[in-house]
Design a protein around this motif. Structure first.
Motif, short mmCIF file in Angstrom:
data_model
loop_
_atom_site.label_atom_id
_atom_site.label_comp_id
_atom_site.label_asym_id
_atom_site.label_seq_id
_atom_site.Cartn_x
_atom_site.Cartn_y
_atom_site.Cartn_z
N GLU B 367 14.80 69.07 47.76
CA GLU B 367 15.06 68.71 46.33
C GLU B 367 14.86 67.10 46.21
OE1 GLU B 367 16.40 70.62 43.67
OE2 GLU B 367 16.17 72.44 44.89
N CYS B 368 14.53 66.69 44.87
CA CYS B 368 14.50 65.38 44.87
C CYS B 368 15.58 64.54 44.88
CB CYS B 368 13.70 65.14 43.51
SG CYS B 368 11.98 65.59 43.40
N ILE B 369 15.66 63.15 45.21
CA ILE B 369 16.81 62.46 45.22
C ILE B 369 17.15 62.09 43.76
CG2 ILE B 369 17.63 60.27 46.33
CD1 ILE B 369 16.08 60.36 48.27
N SER B 370 18.29 62.36 43.33
CA SER B 370 18.65 62.10 41.90
C SER B 370 19.20 60.80 41.76
CB SER B 370 20.02 63.02 41.72
OG SER B 370 21.24 62.65 42.19
N PRO B 371 19.06 60.17 40.53
CA PRO B 371 19.47 58.87 40.18
C PRO B 371 21.12 58.68 40.66
CG PRO B 371 18.48 59.70 38.35
CD PRO B 371 18.50 60.66 39.46
N ARG B 372 21.66 59.88 40.34
CA ARG B 372 23.33 59.71 40.86
C ARG B 372 23.61 59.19 42.16
NH1 ARG B 372 26.66 64.80 38.98
NH2 ARG B 372 25.70 64.29 36.61
N GLN B 373 22.84 60.15 43.07
CA GLN B 373 22.88 59.97 44.40
C GLN B 373 22.80 58.59 44.70
OE1 GLN B 373 20.31 63.19 45.82
NE2 GLN B 373 21.55 63.21 47.51
N ILE B 374 21.71 57.76 44.34
CA ILE B 374 21.38 56.39 44.52
C ILE B 374 22.49 55.57 43.86
CG2 ILE B 374 19.64 54.35 44.23
CD1 ILE B 374 17.52 56.89 44.17
N LEU B 375 22.79 55.83 42.93
CA LEU B 375 24.05 54.98 42.10
C LEU B 375 25.09 54.92 42.88
CD1 LEU B 375 24.80 53.24 39.71
CD2 LEU B 375 25.18 55.14 38.59
N GLU B 376 25.69 56.15 43.42
CA GLU B 376 26.82 56.44 44.18
C GLU B 376 26.58 55.51 45.38
OE1 GLU B 376 27.21 60.37 44.75
OE2 GLU B 376 28.05 60.89 42.82
N GLN B 377 25.52 55.53 46.01
CA GLN B 377 25.34 54.85 47.34
C GLN B 377 25.37 53.29 47.09
OE1 GLN B 377 24.93 56.49 50.04
NE2 GLN B 377 25.44 54.64 51.13
N ILE B 378 24.77 52.71 45.85
CA ILE B 378 24.85 51.45 45.64
C ILE B 378 26.29 50.92 45.31
CG2 ILE B 378 24.31 49.61 43.54
CD1 ILE B 378 21.63 51.31 43.18
N GLU B 379 27.05 51.89 44.47
CA GLU B 379 28.36 51.42 44.57
C GLU B 379 29.35 51.33 45.65
OE1 GLU B 379 29.15 54.98 41.74
OE2 GLU B 379 29.28 53.48 39.74
N LYS B 380 29.12 52.26 46.61
CA LYS B 380 29.71 52.53 47.57
C LYS B 380 29.26 51.05 48.44
CE LYS B 380 29.18 56.32 49.86
NZ LYS B 380 28.88 57.21 51.00
N LEU B 381 28.24 50.71 48.51
CA LEU B 381 27.91 49.43 49.22
C LEU B 381 28.33 48.20 48.63
CD1 LEU B 381 23.99 50.38 49.90
CD2 LEU B 381 25.68 50.21 51.77
N HIS B 382 28.46 48.16 47.39
CA HIS B 382 29.19 47.00 46.72
C HIS B 382 30.40 46.91 47.20
CE1 HIS B 382 26.58 44.71 43.99
NE2 HIS B 382 25.71 45.66 43.93
N ALA B 383 31.22 48.11 47.11
CA ALA B 383 32.71 48.40 47.39
C ALA B 383 32.85 47.63 48.95
CB ALA B 383 33.08 49.76 47.45
N HIS B 384 31.97 47.80 49.67
CA HIS B 384 32.16 46.98 51.14
C HIS B 384 31.90 45.84 51.23
CE1 HIS B 384 31.44 51.37 53.07
NE2 HIS B 384 32.43 51.43 52.48
N ASP B 385 31.48 45.05 50.06
CA ASP B 385 30.98 43.68 50.28
C ASP B 385 32.27 42.90 50.46
OD1 ASP B 385 28.66 44.06 49.89
OD2 ASP B 385 28.10 43.50 47.93
#
Lengths: 283, 385, 205
Positions: B367-385
């Motif tokens: 399956e293709c990677i969805s925008p939501r998956q990438i967005l969730e990851q971006i959010e998670k990475l920001h939360a760790h900052d």
């Protein structure tokens, strides 16, 4: 070769067709490939084909190295693939005379699938398969045309596999001209090559060559002269009729033109079939 | 009927069809190929269209024969291509190496599907990224392009042929199955007119002609059967004269020239797009269909005040190293979504100027990677900052 | 890839099983939206066999080339076969519209999706709050024309009326352009019956 020279046009000088600056060449003393090379170049000369219009495509192995010595457009490609390169080249450049020089391993083993489909397509290409019954370049391994019982580096106790009849394969697969000659019969070989190049379709020529240095030595086949004379004694220049009913055995050679048909050449058939798509031909 | 007049030149075109149209627009007049899902529409299109432009289509017995035939045709002076998918691309590696060594222009389309082996023929994957880079043995120059939309497939076909011709090297176009079978509205009449390039043709005296002589741009001029040069071409390592050699000094010289020719022409090879990259915390690096999802994700992230940016290589190999290093040096994190188990990320981990985290986001389920998956990851990475 | 705005974006899925003409349906729908001036991205997914397996055709449309061409939040969903439901219901966005063939919805009376029998779907997992479901006799209508295979075209007509987001003219034109020429009359009849189908039918919610 003195006998055959008398039948040649007086002006033929093989050096005109060779890249002599690459000499000395790599071939072993007694190797039959040199005779095949001379017959090919004599045929080219006799047909009046200019070196600029001649493309020689070869694969890997002793046969493959021959192309480099020819003063023409030469293409030395990957193992088993010369027929594929030649097919593309001929389709792109129908003006060229395209000759493939290949060997028994190159053509029948790694390139076997390409051979049968090249025969089926029937492009106007001449395929010269130099059969010395062995992989010489890699040191003398068994090939698809090695006779049963022969010793090679990979059949140290004698070959247990039967061998291919390349001409039967080519005929069955649809090559529109198929022939075989032994190097002893150099004038006949030259004539066969002339016929194959002139033939408008896929011409398959099997040249029974000899590998004295590696194969002959290991199997006690004597000198090059002895090997060639032995080929001559096994030669059966009768017609091909009935030959397919007998089990094929190397050393028992039917020679000459073995089959011929007037099947439509590939590029002509392609042009005919696609004519409706070519606006300029809608007259 | 509401006809084309109401829609102008706009049309809905499938990626594989755009690929064939792009090839013909680029001047391709020879195609040899072997059927394989999900690339077969390219062959079907070429079979129908090439005769109309006096070209030749031939279906070969396998992919090894296909690449052999296009190399033969290209040696004959005709722009040539083939198309395949992973299993066939594997078989073509032999011919690709030959094309690199003998410096024969040609274009190879690999519509990527799930692997390994027969894998998932109708499902998308980006599993051939490293095969495109390292699939053939030996060191060789490699160009691979990765279009992200149907319109870009058309444009990149023009670039692929131009690069291949001017640099005398095979060019691989990696198309995601999801783009190959996607139809998008495009307007071919408005796509940027790209001047067509052809190989540099040998001129000068026949005597003493050196088919692989060093030139300023590292690309030797090409001879063509019938032009009188009668040169030799081989897959063996060869000197400037085209004949095999094992002389160490000569081999060193010609191999340096072969491997250096991309560096010397990097300006025309390198091609990438950046989005929101001025002040980046999370740099997303994505290509092909995944970059479309990443684009949506980056836009959404910015709407939420998250400082995400996108680097999208269009020329995947050679990778735009300099630009990546610049962007990565100011970002906290590099996020690499890929439809494979992690391929480009290995290269980026190597290139990353600081030990900061390179985070992988991989999908290998067809399956293709969805925008939501990438967005969730971006959010998670920001939360760790 | 155009400027990123995805204005006027809508995501549509036609789903069912192989052989129901969904890929053709997707192409027709994409053509209709193109004729109405939108930029579309149309994709499909099917199992390797051409008959019987799960099949879907997706269309994403926007005023300019959509950033992301694949569906993620469906505005419109057509269900022609119950096997297609499981993979799609979770993608419905709030206020999405579902058009299901009435044969899938025995006992469906008051527009509650929960009443529709959909094998393999745990409806408790789906937030059905604002989803509008329309159950229409698509296959029955096609059968009346003597050609069950045009149920896909009937569905496109019905969807056009229910969604109201592209023109009937564009849909009729697209059907004529994309469907096989030799059955143009049949297809035109099918799309017109479909366009009229929601009329007088009870619309849920």
């Amino acid at each position: 070769m003195t006998d055959s020279d008398s039948s040649l046009p007086a002006s033929f000088d093989i050096r005109d067709y060779l890249r002599t600056d690459l000499f000395p060449h790599f071939m072993c003393v007694g190797c039959g490939h040199g005779i095949a090379l001379r017959c090919l170049l004599t045929a080219v000369h006799e047909l009046g084909i200019s070196k600029d219009e001649l493309a020689v495509v070869s694969g890997i192995g002793c046969s493959g190295r021959i192309a480099a010595y020819i003063d023409a457009n030469t293409l030395h490609v990957t193992h088993g693939r010369p027929l594929t390169f030649a097919s593309g080249l001929k389709l792109a450049r129908p003006d060229l005379t395209v000759v493939v020089v290949t060997g028994d391993g190159d053509c029948l083993s790694i390139g076997g699938n390409h051979l049968i489909h090249a025969c089926r397509r029937n492009l106007d290409i001449t395929c010269l398969m130099l059969n010395n019954e062995v992989y010489g370049m890699t040191g003398g391994q068994v090939s698809p045309t090695t006779d049963e019982g022969r010793y090679t580096t990979t059949t140290p106790l004698g070959n247990h596999e039967p061998s291919f009849d390349a001409c039967s394969i080519a005929t069955a697969a649809g090559a529109s001209l198929v022939g075989r000659e032994i190097t002893f019969q150099a004038p006949a070989l030259k004539n066969l090559i002339v016929e194959a190049i002139s033939h408008p379709g896929f011409g398959f020529v099997e040249v029974i060559s000899d590998c004295t240095e590696i194969y002959g030595r290991r199997n006690d086949l004597g000198s090059s002269t002895e090997m060639i004379l032995s080929q001559k004694s096994g030669m059966r220049p009768e017609s091909y009729g009935g030959a397919l009913d007998q089990p094929f055995r190397p050393g028992n050679w039917q020679t000459g033109v073995l089959s011929r048909s007037d099947r439509e050449e590939y590029a002509a058939a392609y042009r005919r079939r696609t004519r409706s798509a070519r606006p300029e031909e809608q007259t | 009927m509401a006809s084309d007049s109401s829609s102008g030149e706009r049309q809905n075109l499938q990626g594989n069809v755009a690929c064939a149209l792009g090839a013909i627009a680029a001047g391709c007049r020879f195609y040899a190929g072997y059927p394989i899902t999900p690339s077969s529409e390219i062959a079907e299109q070429m079979a129908a269209r090439l005769p109309k432009v006096d070209g030749v289509f031939v279906q070969m017995e396998d992919e090894i024969a296909s690449i052999g035939a296009i190399l033969g045709a290209s040696v004959g002076g005709v722009k040539s291509m083939t198309a395949t998918s992973g299993p066939g691309f594997s078989l073509m590696q032999e011919g690709l190496g030959y094309a690199s060594q003998a410096e024969i222009p040609c274009v190879i389309i690999d519509v990527m599907r799930g692997g390994p082996s027969t894998g998932m023929p109708t499902r998308p994957s980006q599993g051939d990224v490293m095969q495109a880079r390292w699939g053939s043995h030996g060191d060789r120059p490699v160009i691979a392009l990765a279009p992200a939309s149907v319109g870009e497939v058309f444009e990149q076909m023009l670039r692929a042929f131009n690069l291949s011709e001017t640099l005398r090297t095979p060019v691989v176009v990696l198309i995601d199955e999801a783009i190959a079978h996607l139809s998008e509205t495009i307007d071919l009449s408005s796509s940027m007119p790209t001047p067509l390039a052809s190989r540099k043709v040998a001129t000068g005296d026949v005597a003493g002609f050196l088919p692989y002589a060093a030139t300023d741009d590292g690309v030797p001029a090409m001879q063509c059967p019938g032009d009188g040069y009668r040169s030799h071409m081989t897959g063996l390592t060869h000197g400037e004269d085209g004949f095999p050699t094992q002389d160490p000094a000569t081999v060193e010289r010609v191999m340096r020239q072969l491997l250096g020719k991309l560096d010397r022409n990097m300006e025309q090879i390198e091609c990438f797009e950046t989005l929101e990259c001025d002040d980046v915390d999370v740099l997303v690096v994505a290509y092909g269909i995944t970059a479309r999802a990443a684009r949506r994700a980056v836009v959404s992230a910015r709407e939420r005040g998250l400082r995400a940016g996108l680097l999208r290589p269009i020329t995947l190999w050679p990778f735009p190293e300099r630009r990546f290093r610049e962007l990565a040096s100011s970002a906290n994190t590099v996020l690499i979504p890929e439809m494979n188990a992690g391929q480009l990320c290995v290269e980026l981990e190597r290139l990353c100027p600081h030990p900061g985290p390179v985070v992988r986001l991989n999908r290998i389920d067809g399956e293709c990677i969805s925008p939501r998956q990438i967005l969730e990851q971006i959010e998670k990475l920001h939360a760790h900052d | 890839m155009g400027a990123s705005a995805d204005r006027g974006m809508m995501e549509i899925r036609l789903s069912g099983s192989g052989g129901q003409g969904l890929v053709l349906g997707g192409r027709i729908l994409a053509r209709a939206l193109l004729l109405d001036g939108l930029c579309v991205a149309q994709s499909q997914s099917y199992e390797p066999t051409s008959r019987g397996g799960l099949c879907r055709a997706d269309v994403v449309a926007a005023e300019s080339t959509p950033d992301h061409p694949l569906v993620g939040e469906l505005d419109l969903l057509v269900l022609l076969d119950p096997i297609a439901a499981a993979a799609s219901l979770e993608l419905l966005r709030d206020e999405a519209l579902v058009l299901a063939d009435s044969s899938l919805a025995d006992g469906f009376s008051d527009g509650e999706l929960a009443d529709v029998y959909l094998p393999g779907v745990e409806l408790a997992d789906v937030d059905l709050a604002d989803i509008k479901v329309h159950s229409l006799p698509l296959y029955q209508t096609a059968k009346r024309l003597g050609a069950p295979r045009v149920a896909n075209i009937v569905a496109l007509g019905a969807l056009t009326t229910l969604a109201g987001r592209w023109s009937q003219e564009a849909m009729e034109a697209a059907v004529l352009e994309e469907a096989p020429r030799r059955s143009s009359d049949l297809n035109l009849q099918a799309v017109r019956l479909g366009l009229a189908l929601p009329e007088g039918q009870r619309v849920a919610r």
